[in-house]
Design an enzyme around this catalytic site. Structure first.
Site, PDB file in Angstrom:
ATOM      1  N   ASP A 107      50.577 -51.358   0.102  1.00  0.00           N
ATOM      2  CA  ASP A 107      50.884 -49.982   0.462  1.00  0.00           C
ATOM      3  C   ASP A 107      50.773 -49.886   1.972  1.00  0.00           C
ATOM      4  O   ASP A 107      49.864 -50.481   2.560  1.00  0.00           O
ATOM      5  CB  ASP A 107      49.863 -49.035  -0.199  1.00  0.00           C
ATOM      6  N   HIS A 138      56.536 -46.395   7.875  1.00  0.00           N
ATOM      7  CA  HIS A 138      55.514 -45.886   6.959  1.00  0.00           C
ATOM      8  C   HIS A 138      55.084 -46.926   5.927  1.00  0.00           C
ATOM      9  O   HIS A 138      54.086 -46.734   5.248  1.00  0.00           O
ATOM     10  CB  HIS A 138      56.032 -44.630   6.251  1.00  0.00           C
TER      11      HIS A 138
HETATM   12  P1  ADQ Z   1      54.171 -42.844  -0.650  1.00  0.00           P
HETATM   13  O1  ADQ Z   1      54.515 -44.182  -1.174  1.00  0.00           O
HETATM   14  O2  ADQ Z   1      54.913 -41.710  -1.246  1.00  0.00           O
HETATM   15  O3  ADQ Z   1      54.299 -42.763   0.945  1.00  0.00           O
HETATM   16  P2  ADQ Z   1      51.283 -41.926  -0.479  1.00  0.00           P
HETATM   17  O4  ADQ Z   1      50.827 -42.251   0.878  1.00  0.00           O
HETATM   18  O5  ADQ Z   1      50.256 -42.188  -1.521  1.00  0.00           O
HETATM   19  O6  ADQ Z   1      52.570 -42.671  -0.969  1.00  0.00           O
HETATM   20  O7  ADQ Z   1      51.629 -40.378  -0.495  1.00  0.00           O
HETATM   21  C1  ADQ Z   1      52.005 -39.730  -1.653  1.00  0.00           C
HETATM   22  C2  ADQ Z   1      51.820 -38.203  -1.554  1.00  0.00           C
HETATM   23  O8  ADQ Z   1      52.423 -37.601  -2.702  1.00  0.00           O
HETATM   24  C3  ADQ Z   1      50.356 -37.784  -1.561  1.00  0.00           C
HETATM   25  O9  ADQ Z   1      50.218 -36.647  -0.762  1.00  0.00           O
HETATM   26  C4  ADQ Z   1      50.093 -37.456  -3.038  1.00  0.00           C
HETATM   27  O10 ADQ Z   1      49.121 -36.439  -3.260  1.00  0.00           O
HETATM   28  C5  ADQ Z   1      51.445 -36.989  -3.530  1.00  0.00           C
HETATM   29  N1  ADQ Z   1      51.669 -37.424  -4.924  1.00  0.00           N
HETATM   30  C6  ADQ Z   1      51.824 -38.672  -5.389  1.00  0.00           C
HETATM   31  N2  ADQ Z   1      52.000 -38.670  -6.727  1.00  0.00           N
HETATM   32  C7  ADQ Z   1      51.946 -37.392  -7.125  1.00  0.00           C
HETATM   33  C8  ADQ Z   1      52.069 -36.749  -8.395  1.00  0.00           C
HETATM   34  N3  ADQ Z   1      52.246 -37.433  -9.529  1.00  0.00           N
HETATM   35  N4  ADQ Z   1      51.975 -35.410  -8.413  1.00  0.00           N
HETATM   36  C9  ADQ Z   1      51.774 -34.709  -7.273  1.00  0.00           C
HETATM   37  N5  ADQ Z   1      51.660 -35.256  -6.049  1.00  0.00           N
HETATM   38  C10 ADQ Z   1      51.748 -36.587  -5.977  1.00  0.00           C
HETATM   39  C11 ADQ Z   1      54.747 -43.637   1.981  1.00  0.00           C
HETATM   40  C12 ADQ Z   1      54.091 -45.036   2.029  1.00  0.00           C
HETATM   41  C13 ADQ Z   1      52.575 -44.901   2.089  1.00  0.00           C
HETATM   42  C14 ADQ Z   1      52.183 -44.035   3.296  1.00  0.00           C
HETATM   43  C15 ADQ Z   1      52.965 -42.733   3.316  1.00  0.00           C
HETATM   44  C16 ADQ Z   1      52.742 -41.961   4.624  1.00  0.00           C
HETATM   45  O11 ADQ Z   1      54.473 -45.802   0.897  1.00  0.00           O
HETATM   46  O12 ADQ Z   1      51.962 -46.172   2.186  1.00  0.00           O
HETATM   47  O13 ADQ Z   1      50.794 -43.725   3.208  1.00  0.00           O
HETATM   48  O14 ADQ Z   1      54.371 -42.982   3.208  1.00  0.00           O
HETATM   49  O15 ADQ Z   1      53.008 -42.768   5.732  1.00  0.00           O
END
Ligand code: ADQ
Length: 459
Positions: A365, A157
């Site tokens: 990311d 991921h």
């Molecule tokens: P993450 O690093 O966790 O995931 P991301 O892909 O942005 O990052 O997903 C985060 C999720 O959590 C989103 O659904 C977002 O809405 C939610 N979220 C984040 N901050 C929040 C907050 N303060 N309050 C509520 N909800 C929040 C890892 C990898 C990414 C990859 C994903 C999936 O780092 O690059 O996209 O896995 O593969």
């Protein structure tokens, strides 16, 4: 039809409403064919007499959820240590933050071996196994060592960095060699795939065959990009819920005379949060027409608090936000509002829709799902603008966002200014193109294309 077995560090009950898009999407597959989801329970328990964590199993519809506990030492060395203080920083290009403590490696191997032993006892011969993420890179090698012959796929991921960056990990040869125990390795972007192929051909002596298959150590593995998507339907439904509408209305009311810019992230040094605040400060400095108007709302959920680099980031951010509010703020206007918490998932679409600009500015990311959620949440008649770092995996697909370099403070300030003043027609055009891409390559496409490729791989 073969049974699907999903393995990840943590698991979520796919039928609980709080579960995110990924849990729901994987859960759907598991429910369809019946399946098993295996991982850490999230509990830290004292070691049992034989030094093995207990296996707990329960059913959720047609899915069996099987979990093991870890002990304190395993948690510190495997999870906080090797996964989050070695692999996470290096794979996000932050060699300066890596801590190559040899205790960590031992814990990482021990937990992967423990997972393999516990999982093997639950496996059937014709299972298809799908392993997720950097915590479990050597899992297939451990399963093969125990005699497992099933098809095993792996999805990473997070980004996969260039060969010489990987080579800084003292055990990189062992780590990368273990990928040859999989039949298929899925990565988020074409850039990641090219890094992987280059590493394998230059550092591991692998031969590159047709269809991005690599051969070495008497094994063949296919490496392909499967950019992860979101569950667009589910996120839309969420956006129509009463909570989302209430959030939208109250934020609109509160900021009726302001232009709202929104950032939602886990508080992580890969997300470029201080860089975003600096660019916002530069915007206010260079374009004073934004004073008393532009307001940056940042919601950063607490993450890995006990790892040093995260505490440092928190202090840095508190200092930056305090300084900008002190320098630019007025009695009736606070330029930055920083909230260190997780907001309820059902409020996310309303927040996105109420903001004029979505700021997604990671330094690195794997993908970044917030960028996709932001687009889906918009009103197509009057959409907000996505400002997206070119270093997010999502930038390979979302070319119609305003792409920025988060290290370039001035350039980013200019892009934010352009976003705030973008004519309606251009906003609509960009939004249409982004939405089309996100809808087409959604989470179901991702899961189905990965599983189809795994099914077609030679066992
Ligand atoms: P993450 O690093 O966790 O995931 P991301 O892909 O942005 O990052 O997903 C985060 C999720 O959590 C989103 O659904 C977002 O809405 C939610 N979220 C984040 N901050 C929040 C907050 N303060 N309050 C509520 N909800 C929040 C890892 C990898 C990414 C990859 C994903 C999936 O780092 O690059 O996209 O896995 O593969």
């Amino acid at each position: 039809m073969s049974r699907l077995v999903v393995v990840s560090n943590r698991l979520a009950d796919p039928r609980k409403p709080a579960a995110g898009g990924l849990a729901v999407a994987l859960g759907e597959s598991l429910q369809r064919t019946g399946g098993l989801w295996f991982g850490w329970s999230g509990n830290i328990a004292d070691n049992t007499a034989d030094g093995e964590g207990h296996l707990h199993t329960r059913s959720s519809g047609k899915v069996t959820l099987a979990t093991v506990d870890l002990n304190q030492n395993d948690y510190e060395t495997y999870y906080e240590g090797y996964a989050n203080s070695v692999l996470w920083p290096v794979f996000h290009y932050r060699l300066d933050l890596a801590d190559f403590n040899t205790r960590y490696l031992a814990g990482y191997r021990r937990v992967n071996q423990l997972f393999a032993r516990k999982l093997k006892a639950l496996l059937r011969d014709d299972d298809i196994i799908w392993v997720h993420d950097y915590h479990l890179i050597p899992l297939a090698a451990e399963l093969r060592a125990l005699g497992c012959r099933q098809r095993i796929g792996f999805f990473l991921h997070i980004p996969l960095p260039p060969a010489l960056m990987l080579a800084a990990i003292p055990q990189h040869e062992w780590l990368m060699r273990s990928l040859f125990s999989y039949d298929l390795v899925g990565l988020q972007s074409e850039a990641d795939v090219s890094h992987c192929i280059r590493y394998m051909t230059t550092e591991a002596g692998a031969e590159l065959l047709a269809d991005q298959r690599l051969r070495a150590h008497n094994a063949t593995v296919q490496v392909r990009a499967f950019p992860i998507g979101i569950d667009v339907q589910e996120f839309r439904r969420l956006g129509q819920s009463q909570d989302a509408l209430d959030t939208y209305e109250s934020v609109r009311r509160e900021y009726s005379r302001r232009q709202l810019l929104l950032g939602i992230d886990r508080l992580d040094y890969s997300k470029g949060i201080p860089q975003r605040v600096r660019a916002f400060s530069e915007l206010l400095e260079r374009y004073p027409d934004n004073e008393h108007s532009a307001t940056l709302l940042m919601i950063a959920s607490p993450s890995r608090d006990s790892v040093h680099a995260y505490a440092d980031l928190r202090h840095e951010l508190e200092g930056l936000c305090g300084a900008i509010n002190g320098n630019f703020g007025d009695l009736d206007w606070m330029p930055v509002r920083y909230i260190h918490r997780t907001v309820a998932r059902r409020r996310v679409p309303g927040l996105c829709r109420a903001s004029r600009v979505g700021l997604v500015t990671p330094l690195r990311d794997g993908m970044n799902l917030v960028a996709k959620e932001y687009v889906v949440a918009q009103d197509p008649d009057d959409p907000g603008v996505l400002v997206l770092s070119r270093f997010a995996g999502a930038a390979e697909q979302l070319k119609d966002a305003l792409l920025v370099n988060p290290y370039d403070t001035q350039g980013m300030a200019e892009s934010i200014q352009a976003a705030l003043h973008m004519p309606l027609e251009e906003r609509q055009r960009r939004h249409r193109a982004l939405l089309e891409n996100i809808t087409r390559f959604d989470v179901h496409w991702w899961r189905e294309s990965f599983l189809a490729a795994l099914g077609a791989s030679s066992p």
